[in-house]
Design an enzyme around this catalytic site. Structure first.
Site, PDB file in Angstrom:
ATOM      1  N   HIS A  61      68.800  23.850   3.836  1.00  0.00           N
ATOM      2  CA  HIS A  61      69.705  24.758   4.549  1.00  0.00           C
ATOM      3  C   HIS A  61      69.014  25.454   5.717  1.00  0.00           C
ATOM      4  O   HIS A  61      69.497  26.460   6.221  1.00  0.00           O
ATOM      5  CB  HIS A  61      70.236  25.821   3.596  1.00  0.00           C
ATOM      6  CG  HIS A  61      70.845  25.276   2.351  1.00  0.00           C
ATOM      7  ND1 HIS A  61      71.856  24.354   2.368  1.00  0.00           N
ATOM      8  CD2 HIS A  61      70.558  25.496   1.040  1.00  0.00           C
ATOM      9  CE1 HIS A  61      72.188  24.045   1.122  1.00  0.00           C
ATOM     10  NE2 HIS A  61      71.401  24.720   0.302  1.00  0.00           N
ATOM     11  N   HIS A 222      76.035  21.306   0.609  1.00  0.00           N
ATOM     12  CA  HIS A 222      75.193  20.410  -0.183  1.00  0.00           C
ATOM     13  C   HIS A 222      75.623  18.962  -0.062  1.00  0.00           C
ATOM     14  O   HIS A 222      75.385  18.158  -0.963  1.00  0.00           O
ATOM     15  CB  HIS A 222      75.207  20.827  -1.646  1.00  0.00           C
ATOM     16  CG  HIS A 222      74.681  22.215  -1.850  1.00  0.00           C
ATOM     17  ND1 HIS A 222      75.497  23.299  -1.831  1.00  0.00           N
ATOM     18  CD2 HIS A 222      73.432  22.677  -2.007  1.00  0.00           C
ATOM     19  CE1 HIS A 222      74.775  24.391  -1.992  1.00  0.00           C
ATOM     20  NE2 HIS A 222      73.510  24.048  -2.088  1.00  0.00           N
TER      21      HIS A 222
END
Lengths: 334, 216
Positions: A61, A222
């Site tokens: 991330h 994700h």
């Protein structure tokens, strides 16, 4: 439907996180230091006598979270493997490192693994440190079903970390910083759309494939699939489908103000993000909603996903002041 | 064939669990790609490799009892296995260890009691219920089958084999379920038709126990 095989700048899949953390700290020796064993990135000069801010989660991330360590934001970031929460013992070590005597705030994105590991870490550290926790659950696409895990935590995390960081730096106590963090969460909603999925390091194929005429709506961070597929359309039309539900869910009315975060998911380029930002402003202006502050860039990514999220946080003067407070981190500085 | 679970069997059990997960890593990741985030195989393989390495270095005399060893495994899982599986598998072993206590060997009934306690601890952490499409859907029937076999007077080999058969059936039964926990739940109806990756790795844990008992 055919997606070309993707190539990546990596050495070995197992080394990706350690090498990337090393690179980040090498690039920012004036700001950061690294504990490679526990994968902790912390301020090179630890703060004294303030509430410690710890966040972390799975990797993939970036720049969240290690890129947001520094004055005015996080004290420590703890990195897990790609898309997997760090272990409870890593989080415990990070908690001890973040403490300078005024307690530690955990900023946790709402995923089962993160929630469990941060919770256990807080229990393991409770003899040494007072810990409070803010759970970020802003993703409107995952509005709760009965008994489910609730909304995912996504790009509102940046707003929470910024605002809590400003308060902590100004000397607020732990319960005040935590309460403000929870308040920011309650005021924030996000929605994302992806034109293409992402591929894990070392994997040449993306997590899912999309036909040319469809986009994945309501994706998280994700590479997982979203809530459904909608027809591919112009940027303005797609952005409208993100902004309308946010305005509705936050019950925004003419005269309200927001902080807007227009966030790239990994391979969305700045020109695209600027076009999205333009349309977010136009849509909100048409409804009489003031955009008090805008953050445009890739801050909470999903590896190389080609997508974007829009986060709106209902703002008041106090929130904007905290947003404007000085910050000095590798990825956010003003 | 071991007639009771000793510390030797337990250490072999964990090594075999890791072996199976390592061999089936791509399969677990494929299951997780369908309804999760495509990392379950990689994550379990990496974490269990570290746990097994830690078991090779016994703590100073602290493994005198089965309970102490199970608890050491639980703590090693907290240190080594990230994501949701770390705390959940850890809870299973910590709970089982606390129940096993000072015993140095577990007969089938004692093993069932110990694992039942572990499962209760897992549920306390994860709050999963039967039918949520999680690892619980493989482990709960496995422990029930173990209990029943023990009550019927079965030896350790047949009792653990019955547990494995029940785990496999439980794993397969997750396919038509609608996920209500974890990341798969975000997919709603689209989670239907896929075996749960957590139930699949939990089944490997039970199969590894059968192998360790057979070789013990």
């Amino acid at each position: 439907m055919s997606t070309p095989t993707r190539r990546q700048f990596i050495n070995a899949p197992d080394d990706v996180i350690d090498e990337a953390l090393e690179g980040l700290v090498l690039a920012n020796p004036h700001l950061l230091k690294l504990d490679p064993a526990e994968r902790l990135v912390s301020r090179v000069t630890p703060a004294t006598k303030k509430v410690g801010l710890l966040s972390g989660g799975g990797s993939g991330h970036e720049p969240l979270h290690a890129g947001l360590v520094g004055t005015g934001m996080l004290d420590v970031a703890v990195a897990g493997a790609v898309f997997a929460s760090p272990t409870a013992s890593q989080v415990r070590a990070g908690t001890l490192l973040a403490d300078s005597g005024a307690g530690v705030l955990h900023i946790v994105k709402n995923y089962t693994g993160d929630v469990l590991n941060f919770q256990i870490a807080a229990e393991l550290a409770e003899d040494d440190v007072v810990v409070e926790s803010v759970l970020v659950d802003d993703d409107l696409a995952t509005t709760s079903t009965n008994g489910g895990p609730g909304r995912r935590g996504t790009a509102a995390t940046v707003v929470v970390e910024k605002v809590c960081g400003a308060l902590a730096e100004a000397g607020a106590d732990l319960s005040t910083v935590a309460a403000r963090g929870r308040d920011v969460v309650a005021r924030s909603r996000s929605l994302a759309v992806a034109l293409d999925s992402c591929a894990h390091p070392g994997q040449s194929q993306p997590a899912f494939e999309l036909p040319d005429d469809l986009v994945e709506f309501g994706v998280g961070i994700h590479g997982e699939r979203g809530t459904g597929r909608i027809p591919f359309a112009s940027a303005d039309e797609l952005v409208e489908q993100l902004v309308d539900p946010l305005v509705q869910d936050l019950s925004l009315r003419s005269g309200d103000g927001v902080i807007a975060v227009i966030n790239g998911l990994g391979s969305t380029y700045p020109l695209e993000l600027a076009i999205i930002t333009r349309q977010v402003h136009r849509l909100l202006a048409a409804r009489g909603i003031t955009v008090a502050r805008t953050l445009t860039g890739s801050y909470v990514t999903s590896l190389d996903m080609h997508g974007a999220s829009v986060t709106l946080t209902v703002a008041d003067d106090e929130l904007v002041r905290a947003w404007d407070a000085p910050v000095r981190t590798p990825s956010l500085t003003w | 064939m071991a007639t009771a679970v000793t510390n030797g069997v337990i250490i072999d059990w964990l090594a075999r669990f890791h072996d199976i997960v390592a061999k089936q890593r791509a399969y677990l990741t494929e299951l997780d790609s369908a309804i999760g985030d495509a990392d379950h195989g990689v994550n379990m393989d990496r974490g269990l490799a570290q746990v097994v390495a830690m078991l090779d270095q016994p703590a100073d005399g602290s493994d005198a009892s089965t309970g102490a060893l199970l608890e050491r495994i639980g703590n090693a899982l907290l240190t080594s296995l990230g994501g949701a599986p770390g705390p959940l598998y850890s809870a299973l072993f910590l709970g089982a260890g606390a129940a096993a206590g000072e015993r140095t060997r577990l007969d089938p009934a004692e093993l069932a009691d110990s694992l039942r306690a572990g499962l209760a601890e897992l549920v306390r952490r994860g709050s999963a219920e039967s039918g949520d499409k999680t690892m619980f859907d493989a482990l709960d029937p496995a422990v029930q089958a173990l209990q029943k076999a023990a009550d019927d007077g079965a030896g350790l080999g047949p009792a653990t084999a019955a547990a494995a058969a029940a785990a496999v059936a439980g794993r397969e039964a997750t396919a038509p379920m609608l996920a209500r926990k974890g990341r798969a739940s975000y997919l709603g109806e689209r989670s239907i038709g896929h075996v749960d990756p957590g139930a699949a790795s939990a089944t490997m844990l039970v199969i590894a126990l059968v192998e360790a008992v057979a070789q013990g």
